[in-house]
Design a protein around this motif. Structure first.
Motif, PDB file in Angstrom:
ATOM      1  N   GLU A  94       0.829  -1.200   0.000  1.00 50.61           N
ATOM      2  CA  GLU A  94       0.000   0.000   0.000  1.00 50.61           C
ATOM      3  C   GLU A  94       0.870   1.259   0.000  1.00 50.61           C
ATOM      4  OE1 GLU A  94      -2.650   0.372   3.366  1.00 50.61           O
ATOM      5  OE2 GLU A  94      -4.131   1.414   2.120  1.00 50.61           O
TER       6      GLU A  94
ATOM      7  N   ARG B 107      -7.028   3.243  -0.333  1.00 52.32           N
ATOM      8  CA  ARG B 107      -7.586   4.017   0.772  1.00 52.32           C
ATOM      9  C   ARG B 107      -7.095   5.454   0.750  1.00 52.32           C
ATOM     10  NH1 ARG B 107      -6.674   0.859   6.220  1.00 52.32           N
ATOM     11  NH2 ARG B 107      -4.548   0.690   5.425  1.00 52.32           N
ATOM     12  N   THR B 108      -6.385   5.818  -0.301  1.00 54.37           N
ATOM     13  CA  THR B 108      -5.927   7.208  -0.345  1.00 54.37           C
ATOM     14  C   THR B 108      -6.758   7.997  -1.335  1.00 54.37           C
ATOM     15  OG1 THR B 108      -4.095   8.701  -0.711  1.00 54.37           O
ATOM     16  CG2 THR B 108      -4.119   6.713  -2.053  1.00 54.37           C
ATOM     17  N   GLU B 109      -7.031   9.229  -0.968  1.00 49.86           N
ATOM     18  CA  GLU B 109      -7.819  10.084  -1.859  1.00 49.86           C
ATOM     19  C   GLU B 109      -7.046  11.342  -2.201  1.00 49.86           C
ATOM     20  OE1 GLU B 109     -10.969  10.429   0.869  1.00 49.86           O
ATOM     21  OE2 GLU B 109     -11.573   8.349   0.549  1.00 49.86           O
TER      22      GLU B 109
END
Lengths: 444, 332, 180
Positions: B100, B134-136
């Motif tokens: 990740e 899960r990163t924006e």
């Protein structure tokens, strides 16, 4: 006030000069040490129970005993004066006010370890202290305490001061060695440890300023006497850098074992919380260690008074305890936003990551961005769990302890102040005091 | 010698062997994935953290487990050591975290990336990553650079494995590129636009685990899985001259070193380094420049490792024809 | 800022550099790079241009990339021109608790620049920095080698006024300390 072994005679005029220092008994420990066998000095330090004062608290005598001694290979002693842990300013204070105690400690320790060239690595920002140390070294050479055949003992030592240039990571001992070799301050992958392969591939010991300075009183009063000060395995005195919302910030030399409550509220030390406010939280050992809320810093989870020792501060593990660390004691009053404080620390770790290994390079930046968004009032509840998960995936997975240092503050803030994070998410930034003012300042 | 047990498989290896090398001797799924380690580059490894494993027993002498996960590419084995890789949920979870982190700022531009199909990061994320992201946040970007006229540096894709820097240090007479800036902003660069101008620089492309350093002579020519890999050699007075040709029809689209099961350039049969020179890599783009040995078997990568070309009868016939042409040219 | 003057250390600087290099064992002269880069900033307008870095590489007999790698790692090296007076305000932890943001905002407003910018007259550059180990005397800022501690807005006024009047370039390794 307990015994003052490092900060004694600090107000004596001229204590920063060779003559002034000698008038208070300076360099007597060196004379005594040069009459001893090097291994007896190591034994004396072992007996003293002295533990590394830079943060990790590793027994100094044991570290010294690990030093490899292959014949024909030089050994090095390096003093770590890269004091950069937010909340810590004791080494700068000591070096600025009493440089010769460090020089004397370096000579004794180099003699004990068999090092003939030693360096003090000082962070570049403290350039004025670099010049103070250089002057003190020049004086020591002129007096015959450095150079060839020191005081007729046959022991030679060259001591140099080396300046860094702005990198927190260089306080990590292998990054410091890389930096001293003229490279980027990238921590090395261990093993090998510096005791076997350190500076230029030679056996090396790296010790904090305060640790090396403490060798001087240990030789003077003996290791046995030194070990009588303090409690249990927390022997001797410790410099505590007190900052934040207290009446009397500054550097205090405490006998290890002072109750935290006494340290915060007594007139001898911090003098209580300023402006009559209530205590909210304390970061007890520099920015890396877990923040504790007032009730847990004053008393352990069992209701025992918390003491300023390595063991007592750690009591309860990270669930309810923290660490003595470097002794950077940051006090926050009731108006402080712990979320904003941890955001501030996250920015620091994001800025200071060397970028070598992926969990730290990417993870510190990610946490900082999430916290920034949260402070902006744009956070969501899932962000708290995400932060928790990220810090868990950094901790223990990196090349050097920096990853842990970046993870722990975030973990502790969530552990003890989760409701404050939720408040930010629920109400946006308007609800919470967003930044701290210069004392009592109303308008700019 | 040291006896080490990895996920229940025991093997005896010489002292000083790393956990990853010991695992590679056992082979199979228990080999920890590596992104920055490269067995033939000194001091490589330790940075990416994908090979983290759990040492449950230090050695016969000191059976205590190691307190933290260790990097298998740097940690050497001790006699009696016991290691968990895929049998440890802690390791698998940590590795998922590392994937990740490596993908956090990676552009995921696989559809336009020349490395796609033979990319270590693709393999790693399929094998060890979680679905979704899960990163924006906006991903980190750098300007694209040329390192000389043959190599493209696409820094956005870089995972900071340091392999290319080690190639420059260990193969090239002087190093003009390196790692600049710090932390989040660290990048591979020459600082001022400087061509890397020496015979060995092209090996940086081969060691790059992702599409950060690519061959400009192959840029956008073809997806790798549409090309056919052939083993070939020529007499070269600079390098070993043993290469893999990536061919489409009669056209040699790309020349690389011969990469083995762990995607590392293999030593030649007589034990010499398999690095190839820039002349072989960039200048010899005709089949007639080469003696063709036969199709190259690809072990590892997602699409091309299907090795469908090996079964193609037509190709085999083509090959024998090409081989003749090559030998003829060579003998002339 | 850009001049075509020859890049060469002063005699004092060369003498000091020679002395510093001698501190390290034979062949380990690369160790001197950080002090030399500090001296270079003092000698060459407070920042490190690529030309200056190449020159330092030639003085140390190392590859230019080795200098770039180091210079871009450490935050005290300025890779762009800076004002004569680089104001470095600590904004970490304890300084933040004690009002560092006030100090930054005040200087921004007073000088009409944002963090990281230089005033039009080339006098001041404002830069926020991480903890300078002066937490007990927060908030604080550094100009040249000097720590200005326990800041109030009035104090900031006085300090900036003094520097404006003096008009001299300040660097971490102060120029007068190059002479030995």
């Amino acid at each position: 006030m307990g015994r003052q072994l490092l900060l004694d005679n600090l107000d004596k005029p001229g204590i920063n000069t060779l003559n002034g220092y000698q008038e208070t008994g300076g360099y007597e420990s060196l004379r005594k040490a040069l009459q001893m066998k090097p291994e007896d000095i190591v034994a004396e330090v072992q007996k003293s129970g002295l533990r590394g004062r830079g943060g990790a608290g590793f027994p100094t005598g044991m570290k010294w005993s690990f030093l490899a001694k292959p014949p024909g290979e030089p050994r090095y002693l390096i003093c770590n004066a890269d004091e950069s842990e937010p909340g810590t300013f004791k080494d700068r204070y000591l070096m600025q006010r009493k440089p010769h105690i460090l020089i004397e400690g370096m000579i004794i320790s180099s003699f004990a370890l068999g090092a003939n060239t030693s360096f003090i690595y000082i962070r570049g920002e403290m350039m004025y202290v670099y010049h103070i140390l250089q002057k003190a070294i020049d004086e020591a050479y002129a007096a015959g305490y450095l150079g060839k055949n020191i005081l007729g003992s046959g022991f030679d030592l060259d001591l140099h001061v080396h300046c860094g240039a702005g990198a927190y990571i260089c306080g990590e001992e292998t990054a410091l060695l890389e930096s001293l070799e003229g490279k980027r301050g990238n921590p090395r992958i261990k093993p090998p440890f510096p005791a076997v392969k350190g500076l230029w591939g030679c056996p090396t010991v790296v010790n904090n300023v305060e640790t090396i300075a403490a060798v001087v009183p240990i030789i003077r009063i003996t290791g046995e006497e030194y070990a009588k000060i303090g409690i249990g395995k927390s022997t001797g005195t410790k410099l505590i850098s007190a900052s934040g919302h207290i009446n009397k910030p500054g550097v205090y030399e405490i006998e290890l074992g002072v109750p935290v409550e006494e340290f915060i509220y007594s007139e001898q030390y911090c003098g209580g919380i300023r402006n009559g406010k209530k205590l909210k939280a304390v970061v007890a050992g520099g920015s890396s260690v877990p923040v504790l809320p007032a009730e847990l810093i004053l008393k352990t989870a069992n209701g025992e008074p918390r003491l300023m020792t390595y063991e007592s501060l750690a009591e309860g593990g990270f669930a309810t305890g923290t660490m003595l660390g470097s002794g950077g004691f940051i006090v926050m009053d009731e108006d402080t936003s712990v979320v904003k404080n941890v955001w501030n620390f996250s920015r620091f770790y994001h800025h200071e990551s060397c970028g070598q290994c992926s969990p730290c390079r990417e993870g510190t930046g990610w946490m900082y961005k999430i916290l920034s968004r949260l402070l902006d009032g744009k956070g969501e509840t899932k962000d708290i769990d995400l932060l928790w998960d990220i810090q868990r995936k950094i901790e223990g997975k990196t090349i050097c302890p920096f990853g842990d240092a970046a993870a722990w503050p975030v973990a502790a803030a969530i552990r003890h102040f989760r409701s404050e994070f939720e408040q930010y998410i629920k109400n946006g930034k308007s609800d919470v005091k967003h930044y701290y003012r210069i004392n009592n300042l109303q308008e700019i | 010698m040291a006896r080490v047990t990895i996920d229940g498989h025991t093997i005896e290896v010489p002292d000083g062997t790393t956990i990853v090398e010991a695992a590679r001797k056992i082979g199979g799924d228990i080999v920890p994935p590596t992104m920055c380690y490269y067995s033939t580059l000194k001091t490589s490894g330790g940075y990416c953290r994908t090979c983290l494993v759990k040492v449950t027993k230090g050695s016969d002498k000191d059976p205590r487990p190691m307190p933290k996960l260790v990097v298998g590419c740097r940690q050497t084995v001790m006699d009696g050591m016991e290691v968990q890789n895929i049998t440890s949920p802690e390791v698998l979870e940590a590795r998922e975290g590392v994937v990740e982190f490596l993908l956090l700022n990676h552009p995921l531009d696989c559809p336009v990336c020349d490395q796609a199909g033979e990319c270590d990061l693709q393999d790693l994320s399929y094998g060890h990553g979680d679905e979704g992201t899960r990163t924006e946040f906006r991903r980190r970007t750098f300007p694209m650079r040329n390192i000389g006229d043959k190599i493209k540096l696409h820094m956005n894709r870089c995972i900071m494995c340091y392999r290319c820097v080690k190639v420059a240090e260990q193969l090239c007479p002087e190093r003009v590129h390196g790692v600049l800036n710090r932390g989040w902003d660290a990048e591979i660069s020459t600082y001022i636009e400087k061509a890397i101008d020496n015979e060995w620089s092209g090996n940086m492309i081969d060691v790059c685990p992702v599409g950060a350093l690519t061959d400009k002579t192959f840029r956008f020519k073809s997806r790798v899985w549409f090309t056919k890999p052939l083993d070939a050699h020529r007499d070269c007075d600079v390098c070993c001259g043993r290469v893999a040709l990536w061919v489409s029809g009669d056209a040699v689209l790309r020349v690389t070193g011969r990469k083995g099961v762990y995607h590392e350039i293999e030593n030649t049969e007589d034990g010499k380094p398999g690095w190839i020179c820039n002349t072989c890599r960039f200048e010899k783009k005709n089949l007639s420049d080469w003696v063709i040995e036969g199709p190259r078997h690809i072990d590892r990568h997602s699409v091309i490792s299907q090795n469908h070309y090996e079964q193609l009868k037509q190709l085999k016939q083509d090959l024998s024809r090409q081989k003749l042409i090559g030998e003829k040219a060579h003998n002339n | 800022m850009a001049t075509n003057k020859e890049i060469k250390f002063s005699d004092d600087a060369l003498a000091l550099i020679e002395k510093i290099i001698k501190r390290y064992p034979e062949g380990k002269h690369k160790s001197a790079i950080l002090p030399i880069l500090h001296i270079a900033q003092a000698e060459f307008d407070g920042w490190l241009s690529p030309e200056v870095m190449d020159y330092v590489a030639s003085v140390l007999k190392i590859q230019p990339i080795e200098v770039y790698e180091v210079a871009t790692f450490y935050t005290m090296f300025n890779l762009k021109p800076v004002g004569k007076c680089l104001i470095e305000v600590c904004h970490t932890g304890p300084c933040w608790l004690m009002g560092a943001e006030d100090v930054v905002r005040y200087i921004e407003k007073k000088l009409g620049i944002k963090n990281g910018e230089t005033t039009a007259d080339g006098m001041f550059t404002l830069k926020t920095v991480e903890c300078l180990a002066s937490c007990g005397t927060a908030p604080m800022m550094q100009i040249g080698e000097t720590y200005h501690e326990n800041l109030t807005l009035e104090k900031v006024d006085t300090i900036l006024e003094e520097h404006r009047n003096a008009g001299v370039r300040r660097t971490h390794w102060e120029k007068e300390k190059i002479k030995s």
